[in-house]
Scaffold this active site. Structure first.
Site, PDB file in Angstrom:
ATOM      1  N   ASP A 134      -2.322  -1.759  10.282  1.00 23.33           N
ATOM      2  CA  ASP A 134      -2.423  -1.746   9.002  1.00 23.33           C
ATOM      3  C   ASP A 134      -2.901  -2.716   8.122  1.00 23.33           C
ATOM      4  O   ASP A 134      -3.182  -2.837   7.060  1.00 23.33           O
ATOM      5  CB  ASP A 134      -1.007  -1.461   8.424  1.00 23.33           C
ATOM      6  CG  ASP A 134      -0.546   0.001   8.545  1.00 23.33           C
ATOM      7  OD1 ASP A 134      -1.442   0.801   8.872  1.00 23.33           O
ATOM      8  OD2 ASP A 134       0.567   0.316   8.204  1.00 23.33           O
ATOM      9  N   LYS A 150       0.610  -1.178   0.108  1.00 24.35           N
ATOM     10  CA  LYS A 150      -0.021  -0.146  -0.036  1.00 24.35           C
ATOM     11  C   LYS A 150       0.789   1.223   0.145  1.00 24.35           C
ATOM     12  O   LYS A 150       2.087   1.142   0.301  1.00 24.35           O
ATOM     13  CB  LYS A 150      -0.953  -0.103   1.347  1.00 24.35           C
ATOM     14  CG  LYS A 150      -0.113   0.130   2.476  1.00 24.35           C
ATOM     15  CD  LYS A 150       0.007   1.504   3.109  1.00 24.35           C
ATOM     16  CE  LYS A 150       0.378   1.395   4.468  1.00 24.35           C
ATOM     17  NZ  LYS A 150       1.220   2.221   5.163  1.00 24.35           N
TER      18      LYS A 150
HETATM   19  O1  C5P Z   1       0.270  -1.385  15.048  1.00 23.80           O
HETATM   20  P1  C5P Z   1       1.450  -1.109  14.716  1.00 23.80           P
HETATM   21  O2  C5P Z   1       2.226  -2.368  15.143  1.00 23.80           O
HETATM   22  O3  C5P Z   1       1.405  -1.073  13.091  1.00 23.80           O
HETATM   23  O4  C5P Z   1       2.309   0.055  15.041  1.00 23.80           O
HETATM   24  C1  C5P Z   1       3.797   0.158  15.402  1.00 23.80           C
HETATM   25  C2  C5P Z   1       3.882   1.446  16.375  1.00 23.80           C
HETATM   26  O5  C5P Z   1       3.960   2.612  15.587  1.00 23.80           O
HETATM   27  C3  C5P Z   1       3.261   1.396  17.689  1.00 23.80           C
HETATM   28  O6  C5P Z   1       3.642   0.800  18.463  1.00 23.80           O
HETATM   29  C4  C5P Z   1       3.126   2.922  17.697  1.00 23.80           C
HETATM   30  O7  C5P Z   1       4.210   3.288  18.644  1.00 23.80           O
HETATM   31  C5  C5P Z   1       3.061   3.566  16.282  1.00 23.80           C
HETATM   32  N1  C5P Z   1       1.834   3.741  16.139  1.00 23.80           N
HETATM   33  C6  C5P Z   1       0.995   4.963  16.456  1.00 23.80           C
HETATM   34  N2  C5P Z   1      -0.024   5.217  15.898  1.00 23.80           N
HETATM   35  C7  C5P Z   1      -0.529   4.505  14.952  1.00 23.80           C
HETATM   36  C8  C5P Z   1      -0.122   3.307  14.450  1.00 23.80           C
HETATM   37  C9  C5P Z   1       1.256   3.180  15.074  1.00 23.80           C
HETATM   38  O8  C5P Z   1       1.692   5.698  17.301  1.00 23.80           O
HETATM   39  N3  C5P Z   1      -1.633   4.956  14.441  1.00 23.80           N
END
Ligand code: C5P
Length: 312
Positions: A163, A23
């Site tokens: 995601d 994406k």
């Molecule tokens: O959810 P995911 O594992 O993809 O996110 C990785 C890190 O990115 C999270 O631990 C967080 O620190 C940050 N993040 C965030 N806000 C989001 C998505 C991700 O702060 N909407």
């Protein structure tokens, strides 16, 4: 569906192949930070025709009970030292997704061998790991004949990361909110053409959100406006493309700022970083323009370059 599934059976052996896309974000606004640390987003995600491939195979008996084995291979033509090592254990979202499925259905004996062919760059903001994990949920639901509904897969996806849900969608474009996991598919938009430029250096999502606070950027319009104009004019005007994380990422990674500077000098091209980077995207008007720009950018040796379009 954004993914392509191909299945075949020979005697007691089943093989399932899943192609799952990357994406890009063409709009990403941070609305605020929640009490749990995550950031509330208003973003537009677009699936593009750059695919990772997962192959699920039965592990021959005996001794396979409960085993999840993962072998990954980079399909990007680059020196090995430029490609991050992909963990093949419980740190990989593919293994996490398989284990979560087993727990959810209460079937610890289920086993599978997964071969992962990686074309989507890692630490790029292109959702590669999330796409692979979403493909694992969809693939194993079929492979293990679990019969889970789409809403159940969505709930598991949201547990694994922000995601994944987008990749379970059926349209190549979606407006995503919450921490990214709430998706509203947007059908019938004109195709989008782009060139991806990914420097060999990467950035973790967390590091980029941290950098965002020191270099916050904002706009006074929302994704709805971008989508309305895209629908009406069959294209996204460069002036509406936006990524709130770009300024922070450019400060902590000089490759990103170099690439974006280069793109800003090109005529009829809009440059933007995708997601939390480090991949950057040059939006162009046609596939031919994309192919031509990709040739030009490869000579500059910024990193991995590929010309894409929105997929389906
Ligand atoms: O959810 P995911 O594992 O993809 O996110 C990785 C890190 O990115 C999270 O631990 C967080 O620190 C940050 N993040 C965030 N806000 C989001 C998505 C991700 O702060 N909407």
């Amino acid at each position: 569906m954004l993914m392509r599934l191909i299945e075949w059976k020979r005697d007691t052996i089943t093989t399932l192949i899943v192609h799952t896309p990357a994406k890009i974000n063409v709009f990403l606004k941070v609305l605020g930070q929640r009490a749990d640390g995550y950031h509330e987003l208003d973003t537009i995600m677009v699936a593009v025709n750059l695919y990772d491939t997962l192959r699920f195979d039965t592990i021959p008996e005996p001794g396979s009970t409960g085993q999840i084995t993962l072998t990954s291979r980079w399909m990007i033509d680059a020196p090995q030292e430029n490609l991050p090592v992909i963990p093949d254990d419980g740190r990989n979202l593919v293994v996490k997704a398989a284990e979560l499925l087993k727990r959810y259905v209460g079937r610890p004996e289920l086993s599978v061998s997964v071969l992962l062919f990686k074309r989507i760059p890692a630490e790029a903001g292109m959702g590669g790991g999330s796409s692979d994990a979403a493909a694992t949920l969809v693939g194993l639901n079929r492979f293990w004949q679990l019969g889970l509904r789409v809403d159940e897969l969505h709930a598991l996806a949201a547990e694994l990361g922000s995601d994944l849900n987008f990749f379970l969608s059926s349209d190549p474009v979606a407006k995503c909110s919450g921490r990214g996991e709430q998706i509203e598919p947007i059908p019938d938009l004109a195709p989008l053409y782009a060139v991806i430029i990914k420097p060999w250096s990467g950035l973790s999502t967390k590091a980029v959100f941290d950098a965002y606070h020191a270099h916050a950027m904002n706009v006074d319009y929302a994704s709805d406006r971008v989508l309305a104009v895209w629908k009406k004019e069959s294209a996204i005007p460069g002036s509406l493309v936006f990524n709130a994380l770009q300024a922070g990422a450019s400060r902590v990674n000089s490759d990103v700022s170099k690439i974006l500077k280069h793109l800003s000098l090109l005529p009829q091209t809009t440059g933007i970083m995708t997601g939390s980077g480090t991949a950057c995207v040059a939006l162009v008007r046609t596939a031919d323009e994309g192919a031509q720009l990709a040739r030009h950018l490869r000579i500059q040796q910024h990193g991995f370059v590929v010309s894409v379009r929105s997929s389906l």
